[in-house]
Design a protein around this motif. Structure first.
Motif, PDB file in Angstrom:
ATOM      1  N   VAL A   1      10.665-114.045  -1.317  1.00 28.45           N
ATOM      2  CA  VAL A   1      11.761-113.177  -1.768  1.00 28.45           C
ATOM      3  C   VAL A   1      12.961-114.000  -2.231  1.00 28.45           C
ATOM      4  CG1 VAL A   1      13.518-111.566  -0.889  1.00 28.45           C
ATOM      5  CG2 VAL A   1      11.097-111.127  -0.460  1.00 28.45           C
ATOM      6  N   ALA A   2      13.279-115.070  -1.514  1.00 25.13           N
ATOM      7  CA  ALA A   2      14.513-115.825  -1.748  1.00 25.13           C
ATOM      8  C   ALA A   2      14.727-116.288  -3.193  1.00 25.13           C
ATOM      9  CB  ALA A   2      14.598-116.998  -0.783  1.00 25.13           C
TER      10      ALA A   2
ATOM     11  N   GLY B   1       7.158-110.862  -2.291  1.00 24.83           N
ATOM     12  CA  GLY B   1       7.177-111.027  -0.842  1.00 24.83           C
ATOM     13  C   GLY B   1       5.937-110.457  -0.178  1.00 24.83           C
TER      14      GLY B   1
ATOM     15  N   CYS C   1      16.774-111.682   4.911  1.00 21.81           N
ATOM     16  CA  CYS C   1      15.471-111.712   5.590  1.00 21.81           C
ATOM     17  C   CYS C   1      15.315-112.949   6.470  1.00 21.81           C
ATOM     18  CB  CYS C   1      14.344-111.681   4.560  1.00 21.81           C
ATOM     19  SG  CYS C   1      14.162-110.100   3.716  1.00 21.81           S
ATOM     20  N   ALA C   2      16.066-114.001   6.181  1.00 21.10           N
ATOM     21  CA  ALA C   2      15.926-115.238   6.945  1.00 21.10           C
ATOM     22  C   ALA C   2      16.315-115.056   8.408  1.00 21.10           C
ATOM     23  CB  ALA C   2      16.757-116.348   6.307  1.00 21.10           C
TER      24      ALA C   2
ATOM     25  N   GLY D   1      16.806-112.687   0.282  1.00 18.67           N
ATOM     26  CA  GLY D   1      16.127-113.750   1.010  1.00 18.67           C
ATOM     27  C   GLY D   1      16.956-114.239   2.186  1.00 18.67           C
TER      28      GLY D   1
ATOM     29  N   ALA E   1      13.498-113.410  10.272  1.00 23.01           N
ATOM     30  CA  ALA E   1      12.345-114.320  10.236  1.00 23.01           C
ATOM     31  C   ALA E   1      12.492-115.414  11.301  1.00 23.01           C
ATOM     32  CB  ALA E   1      12.191-114.943   8.852  1.00 23.01           C
TER      33      ALA E   1
ATOM     34  N   THR F   1       9.889-114.087   3.434  1.00 27.83           N
ATOM     35  CA  THR F   1      11.249-114.560   3.189  1.00 27.83           C
ATOM     36  C   THR F   1      11.294-115.634   2.099  1.00 27.83           C
ATOM     37  OG1 THR F   1      11.826-114.050   5.466  1.00 27.83           O
ATOM     38  CG2 THR F   1      13.280-115.571   4.307  1.00 27.83           C
TER      39      THR F   1
ATOM     40  N   TRP G   1       8.722-106.149   7.443  1.00 27.89           N
ATOM     41  CA  TRP G   1       8.687-106.712   6.091  1.00 27.89           C
ATOM     42  C   TRP G   1       8.340-105.639   5.064  1.00 27.89           C
ATOM     43  CZ3 TRP G   1      11.484-110.299   7.412  1.00 27.89           C
ATOM     44  CH2 TRP G   1      11.293-110.972   8.611  1.00 27.89           C
TER      45      TRP G   1
ATOM     46  N   ALA H   1       6.376-113.729   8.378  1.00 28.35           N
ATOM     47  CA  ALA H   1       7.833-113.697   8.239  1.00 28.35           C
ATOM     48  C   ALA H   1       8.329-114.753   7.262  1.00 28.35           C
ATOM     49  CB  ALA H   1       8.484-113.895   9.609  1.00 28.35           C
ATOM     50  N   VAL H   2       7.817-115.959   7.410  1.00 31.17           N
ATOM     51  CA  VAL H   2       8.250-117.055   6.540  1.00 31.17           C
ATOM     52  C   VAL H   2       7.740-116.850   5.119  1.00 31.17           C
ATOM     53  CG1 VAL H   2       8.038-119.550   6.133  1.00 31.17           C
ATOM     54  CG2 VAL H   2       8.547-118.689   8.425  1.00 31.17           C
TER      55      VAL H   2
END
Length: 172
Positions: free
Chosen positions: A111-112, A53, A122-123, A119, A126, A108, A31, A104-105
């Protein structure tokens, strides 16, 4: 048991891929690397997404590892449930909740909204980290679900706090 069924049904190649992504997420390296890349190539939007994030990730780590794991003493799943030797490398800390999943969540989900394409990118890792925590024998599915809830709450709280700070700063 659900944990045992999930771990035994994941094909070996998929398990290796999950393990590789999970390893890259150790110590939040994945991350932090993603945040650095966003900040370098994304201009102002990337810098904002990266900062949001990382702030959400820090909050999720504080809540999951600094608070929840200290209040819970749930043992890790039994090693004999897993058809591989990864379960031998599990940490000694409480299983509940999954700090990897929370980080992780949180990253993500924070960021999304700032940069939807980043995002979405990154999903994928994650989700892989989250599944990998069960597959490796480090967590029960409920630990991962709780980590995801902490991550979502951390992202929401971080974005809300930043919005309130910006609104206050602009009104001054």
């Amino acid at each position: 048991m659900l944990t045992e069924r999930v771990a035994s049904r994941i094909p070996l190649r998929v398990g290796k891929a999950l393990s590789a992504v999970e390893e890259s997420a150790e110590g939040t390296k994945l991350w932090c690397g993603a945040a650095a890349a966003m900040a370098c190539v994304g201009g102002w939007r990337g810098q904002r997404a990266a900062a949001t994030g990382l702030a959400a990730l820090a909050m999720a780590q504080l809540i999951s590892n600094g608070l929840c794991k200290q209040l819970n003493d749930r043992p890790r799943p039994p090693k004999e449930w897993f058809p591989h030797d990864e379960a031998d490398d599990c940490p000694d800390s409480s299983s509940f909740p999954s700090g990897h999943t929370a980080a992780a969540v949180a990253f993500t989900a924070a960021v999304a909204p700032a940069w939807p394409a980043a995002g979405a990118a990154c999903a994928v890792p994650a989700v892989m980290v989250s599944f990998g925590r069960v597959q490796s024998g480090a967590h029960y599915p409920s630990d991962v679900a709780a980590g995801a809830a902490i991550g979502l709450a951390s992202a929401w709280l971080t974005r809300r706090a930043l919005h309130m700070i910006a609104r206050h700063w602009l009104s001054s």
